[in-house]
Scaffold this motif. Structure first.
Motif, mmCIF file in Angstrom:
data_model
loop_
_atom_site.group_PDB
_atom_site.id
_atom_site.type_symbol
_atom_site.label_atom_id
_atom_site.label_comp_id
_atom_site.label_asym_id
_atom_site.label_seq_id
_atom_site.Cartn_x
_atom_site.Cartn_y
_atom_site.Cartn_z
ATOM 1 N N ALA A 79 34.332 6.187 8.304
ATOM 2 C CA ALA A 79 34.064 6.220 6.865
ATOM 3 C C ALA A 79 34.867 5.143 6.134
ATOM 4 O O ALA A 79 34.336 4.423 5.284
ATOM 5 C CB ALA A 79 34.388 7.600 6.306
ATOM 6 N N VAL A 80 36.128 5.014 6.486
ATOM 7 C CA VAL A 80 36.981 4.007 5.850
ATOM 8 C C VAL A 80 36.524 2.601 6.231
ATOM 9 O O VAL A 80 36.465 1.701 5.390
ATOM 10 C CB VAL A 80 38.461 4.229 6.233
ATOM 11 C CG1 VAL A 80 39.308 3.009 5.884
ATOM 12 C CG2 VAL A 80 39.004 5.454 5.515
ATOM 13 N N LEU A 81 36.171 2.402 7.507
ATOM 14 C CA LEU A 81 35.717 1.087 7.953
ATOM 15 C C LEU A 81 34.422 0.687 7.253
ATOM 16 O O LEU A 81 34.256 -0.459 6.831
ATOM 17 C CB LEU A 81 35.511 1.076 9.469
ATOM 18 C CG LEU A 81 36.773 1.014 10.319
ATOM 19 C CD1 LEU A 81 36.426 1.154 11.800
ATOM 20 C CD2 LEU A 81 37.526 -0.295 10.081
ATOM 21 N N GLY A 82 33.504 1.639 7.147
ATOM 22 C CA GLY A 82 32.253 1.335 6.480
ATOM 23 C C GLY A 82 32.468 0.928 5.036
ATOM 24 O O GLY A 82 31.939 -0.084 4.578
ATOM 25 N N ALA A 83 33.272 1.688 4.321
ATOM 26 C CA ALA A 83 33.563 1.353 2.926
ATOM 27 C C ALA A 83 34.297 0.021 2.827
ATOM 28 O O ALA A 83 33.997 -0.808 1.962
ATOM 29 C CB ALA A 83 34.382 2.467 2.288
ATOM 30 N N SER A 84 35.239 -0.190 3.734
ATOM 31 C CA SER A 84 36.053 -1.413 3.651
ATOM 32 C C SER A 84 35.223 -2.672 3.865
ATOM 33 O O SER A 84 35.528 -3.729 3.307
ATOM 34 C CB SER A 84 37.190 -1.363 4.678
ATOM 35 O OG SER A 84 36.704 -1.619 5.991
ATOM 36 N N ALA A 85 34.158 -2.580 4.671
ATOM 37 C CA ALA A 85 33.321 -3.752 4.931
ATOM 38 C C ALA A 85 32.746 -4.302 3.631
ATOM 39 O O ALA A 85 32.520 -5.511 3.492
ATOM 40 C CB ALA A 85 32.201 -3.381 5.900
ATOM 41 N N LEU A 86 32.523 -3.419 2.663
ATOM 42 C CA LEU A 86 32.006 -3.822 1.368
ATOM 43 C C LEU A 86 33.079 -4.523 0.531
ATOM 44 O O LEU A 86 32.770 -5.334 -0.344
ATOM 45 C CB LEU A 86 31.496 -2.583 0.632
ATOM 46 C CG LEU A 86 30.499 -2.738 -0.496
ATOM 47 C CD1 LEU A 86 29.232 -3.433 -0.021
ATOM 48 C CD2 LEU A 86 30.158 -1.372 -1.067
#
Length: 326
Positions: A305-312
């Motif tokens: 979840a954190v990685l997905g958000a951070s990619a943005l």
């Protein structure tokens, strides 16, 4: 470019956030309770305090390039969340408020699109330009990537494949208000609903009959199937078949090179994957047969979840004009 981004995943229960580097390493993470504050300003104050503590502890002050946020009903274009029924503040200009509080550019999107971005940036979709991410959780989410770009549509709301109707007649009621949506059958809650239906219709013994029917979870169904329970195995066959049929239809839309599956249900192994692949191949338009790969996510569930958000966060831009609150 600064070396880090802050990824924030706002879930219905918890908000998880972390500092991430360009290689996809979550350097430090923490969380707060989403539901603790009915007033968004109080929630934002706690989020800022806890995230700043994390940033200071990692000596990352002035090293954050941007903030990426994944949240229910988050709109990439407008920076708003609207009608997010699982959040205590269903509609507000999220990106603007967070950016003003932190003094850092913010970009937001819904959680399934964030998962697709995370997979493309750090995970199984590295190097892929055309794929569909399917998240099998409490619901069914999806993120569609075409030519290396997430598909948002003209209004930022595109890609809700979990709400494609797969049962036109007598379908299950969905939380969206319609009936027969994919997520009512192929999510974790959909598997539990199938268990209740199967147990009512069929008469043979089952390990699932030892559990109060309203308490059965998808994990219970999986555990019973592993032990050879025929009803449980048939539930997975039913679920995989419906998902495979839906994926065959998705194929004609964007001709993805791969489908990437994420979530606990995706880890059910051959019990789900065998009927899924058989149904997908059986229902596939001939020109697409044998082409798409079906891949499991490579993101660690604890960090996904954190990685997905951070990619943005890497593409976050300063907000020039404020979005008026409704």
């Amino acid at each position: 470019m600064k070396p880090y981004v802050l990824g924030i995943d706002i879930g219905g229960t918890n908000t998880v956030f972390g500092i991430v580097d360009a290689r996809g390493n979550v350097l430090a993470s923490s969380s707060i309770k989403t539901q603790k504050h009915s007033n968004f300003n109080d929630y934002l104050e706690e989020l800022h305090t806890e995230a700043s503590r994390l940033i200071d502890a990692y000596d990352a002050t002035d090293k954050i390039q941007g903030i990426g946020i994944g949240a229910p009903n988050a709109n990439y274009y407008t920076g708003r969340i609207d009608n997010a029924v699982n959040l205590p503040w269903p509609s507000l200009p999220l990106a603007q408020l967070v950016s003003e509080k932190f003094g850092i550019p913010v970009a937001i999107t819904n959680d399934a699109n964030a998962a697709a971005l995370g997979e493309m940036t750090y995970g199984a979709a590295r190097g892929l330009k055309d794929f569909i991410m399917i998240t099998l959780g409490t619901g069914v989410g999806s993120g569609i990537v075409i030519n290396g770009q997430v598909v948002y549509g003209h209004d930022g709301l595109a890609g809700e494949l979990g709400h494609v109707i797969i049962k036109r007649n007598n379908g299950r009621l969905c939380g969206c208000g319609r009936t027969g949506c994919l997520e009512t059958y192929c999510s974790a809650t959909g598997v539990a609903r199938s268990a209740r239906e199967f147990l009512e219709i069929r008469t043979e013994p089952s390990l699932l009959r030892n559990i109060p029917v309203e308490e059965i979870t998808s994990k219970d169904v999986y555990d019973a199937a592993v032990q050879g329970d025929q009803i449980a195995k048939d539930i997975f066959t039913y679920t995989g078949t419906l998902l495979g049929e839906a994926m065959a239809d998705m194929m004609v839309f964007s001709s993805p090179e791969a489908f990437i599956l994420f979530g606990g249900l995706a880890k059910s192994g051959d019990m789900l994957m065998r009927p899924l692949k058989e149904a997908m191949d059986k229902n596939m338009l001939s020109m697409f047969k044998g082409k798409p790969k079906v891949i499991l996510s490579e993101l660690k569930e604890a960090d996904a979840a954190v990685l997905g958000a951070s990619a943005l966060g890497w593409e976050a831009k300063p907000i020039v004009a404020a979005t008026p609150a409704v």
